[in-house]
Design an enzyme around this catalytic site. Structure first.
Site, PDB file in Angstrom:
ATOM      1  CB  THR A  28      -0.868  -0.001   1.283  1.00  0.00           C
ATOM      2  OG1 THR A  28      -1.738  -1.129   1.224  1.00  0.00           O
ATOM      3  CG2 THR A  28      -1.706   1.273   1.399  1.00  0.00           C
ATOM      4  CB  THR A  31       6.484   3.448  -3.372  1.00  0.00           C
ATOM      5  OG1 THR A  31       6.809   4.527  -2.486  1.00  0.00           O
ATOM      6  CG2 THR A  31       7.702   3.096  -4.200  1.00  0.00           C
ATOM      7  CG  ASP A  81       4.160  -2.713   1.117  1.00  0.00           C
ATOM      8  OD1 ASP A  81       3.876  -1.607   0.609  1.00  0.00           O
ATOM      9  OD2 ASP A  81       3.687  -3.098   2.201  1.00  0.00           O
ATOM     10  N   GLY A  82       6.185  -0.802  -0.306  1.00  0.00           N
ATOM     11  CA  GLY A  82       7.052   0.306   0.069  1.00  0.00           C
ATOM     12  C   GLY A  82       7.399   0.244   1.546  1.00  0.00           C
ATOM     13  CB  ALA A  83       9.610   0.624   3.795  1.00  0.00           C
ATOM     14  N   GLY A  95       3.857   1.357   7.878  1.00  0.00           N
ATOM     15  CA  GLY A  95       2.592   1.680   8.523  1.00  0.00           C
ATOM     16  C   GLY A  95       2.219   3.147   8.446  1.00  0.00           C
ATOM     17  N   GLY A  96       3.040   3.936   7.725  1.00  0.00           N
ATOM     18  CA  GLY A  96       2.682   5.344   7.546  1.00  0.00           C
ATOM     19  C   GLY A  96       1.298   5.486   6.931  1.00  0.00           C
ATOM     20  CD  GLU A 103       1.632  -2.096   4.435  1.00  0.00           C
ATOM     21  OE1 GLU A 103       1.352  -1.319   3.528  1.00  0.00           O
ATOM     22  OE2 GLU A 103       2.292  -1.759   5.438  1.00  0.00           O
ATOM     23  CE  LYS A 121       9.327   7.035   2.072  1.00  0.00           C
ATOM     24  NZ  LYS A 121       8.529   6.021   1.431  1.00  0.00           N
TER      25      LYS A 121
HETATM   26  C1  5RP Z   1       1.567   1.719   4.356  1.00  0.00           C
HETATM   27  C2  5RP Z   1       3.047   1.579   4.288  1.00  0.00           C
HETATM   28  C3  5RP Z   1       3.731   2.189   3.115  1.00  0.00           C
HETATM   29  O1  5RP Z   1       4.488   1.206   2.482  1.00  0.00           O
HETATM   30  C4  5RP Z   1       4.637   3.288   3.591  1.00  0.00           C
HETATM   31  O2  5RP Z   1       3.893   4.215   4.350  1.00  0.00           O
HETATM   32  C5  5RP Z   1       5.300   4.001   2.407  1.00  0.00           C
HETATM   33  O3  5RP Z   1       4.361   4.766   1.728  1.00  0.00           O
HETATM   34  P1  5RP Z   1       4.730   5.599   0.450  1.00  0.00           P
HETATM   35  O4  5RP Z   1       5.078   4.616  -0.631  1.00  0.00           O
HETATM   36  O5  5RP Z   1       3.481   6.377   0.141  1.00  0.00           O
HETATM   37  O6  5RP Z   1       5.898   6.495   0.779  1.00  0.00           O
HETATM   38  O7  5RP Z   1       3.688   0.998   5.115  1.00  0.00           O
HETATM   39  O8  5RP Z   1       1.058   1.172   5.536  1.00  0.00           O
END
Ligand code: 5RP
Length: 220
Positions: A28, A31, A81-83, A95-96, A103, A121
């Protein structure tokens, strides 16, 4: 290069980890949204996806990808997934966007976890980003007190409800010297659903998009 461009570069580099005609785990965030756009541009065909949020499910459906339940998918070969932060050992804060529980479940059920981030990041030590903790609503104050005892400053993400109907505490100023041990300690607190530290099960591949292109870090 902007952060957004770094995210897009990392997302495009992740395309080569996608096996067509298999079920893909999808995270989610912005990214991951770049990844979904890139899959649509290239008319990539996968059998289906397991999604970590309602928001990702909607975007996948919009480009014609079926979303199925993890219970019927079994173990997945790849999860992307992103972070919010990643260290050189591929341990993460996530978890942002508030989707950390789903996840973490999908990451656990996947053989390969490919994490995509822009270079802002990438950190030496985790913890500048406030650590998200999903909690059962009735335990919110109790868990907050336990987190203060661990040295953090929890802040209730007021007005935000996770896809699982729970609350989020964002914990500031935690010293994360030993991410695995802290993950275990926070997991022990009654009322905690998930802590956004991904250290016991870190990423396997980290793709970092930045000025010099995409750096690939691997755990094995
Ligand atoms: C969502 C997440 C996202 O991977 C994390 O917040 C990074 O988000 P973005 O790709 O918008 O920077 O952990 O729960």
């Amino acid at each position: 290069m902007t952060q957004e461009e770094g995210k897009r570069l990392a997302a495009e580099a992740a395309l080569r980890y996608i096996e067509e005609d298999t079920v893909l785990g999808m995270g989610t965030g912005s990214t991951v949204n770049h990844l979904i756009d890139a899959m649509a541009d290239r008319r990539m065909r996968i059998e289906a996806a397991v999604s970590s949020s309602e928001a990702t499910t909607r975007r996948l459906n919009e480009i014609g990808i079926d979303v199925i339940d993890l219970n019927s998918a079994g173990d997945l070969s790849v999860y992307i997934d992103g972070a919010d932060e990643a260290d050189r050992h591929l341990r993460l804060i996530k978890g942002g966007g508030g989707a950390l529980t789903r996840e973490k479940i999908i990451a656990a059920a996947s053989r390969q976890f490919v994490c995509i981030v822009d270079s802002s990041k990438s950190v030496g030590v985790l913890g500048a980003f406030p650590l998200p903790v999903e909690v059962i609503p009735m335990a919110r104050s109790y868990v907050a007190r336990r987190l203060v005892a661990l040295g953090g400053q929890p802040e209730w993400r007021e007005g935000f409800v996770t896809d699982n109907g729970n609350a989020i505490l964002d914990v500031h100023n935690l010293e994360i010297a030993d991410p695995v041990s802290l993950e275990n300690r926070i997991n022990q607190i009654a009322g905690v659903v998930t802590v956004g530290l991904f250290a016991s099960r870190p990423a396997d591949i980290l793709l970092v998009g930045g000025n010099d292109g995409v750096e690939t870090l691997s755990r094995r």
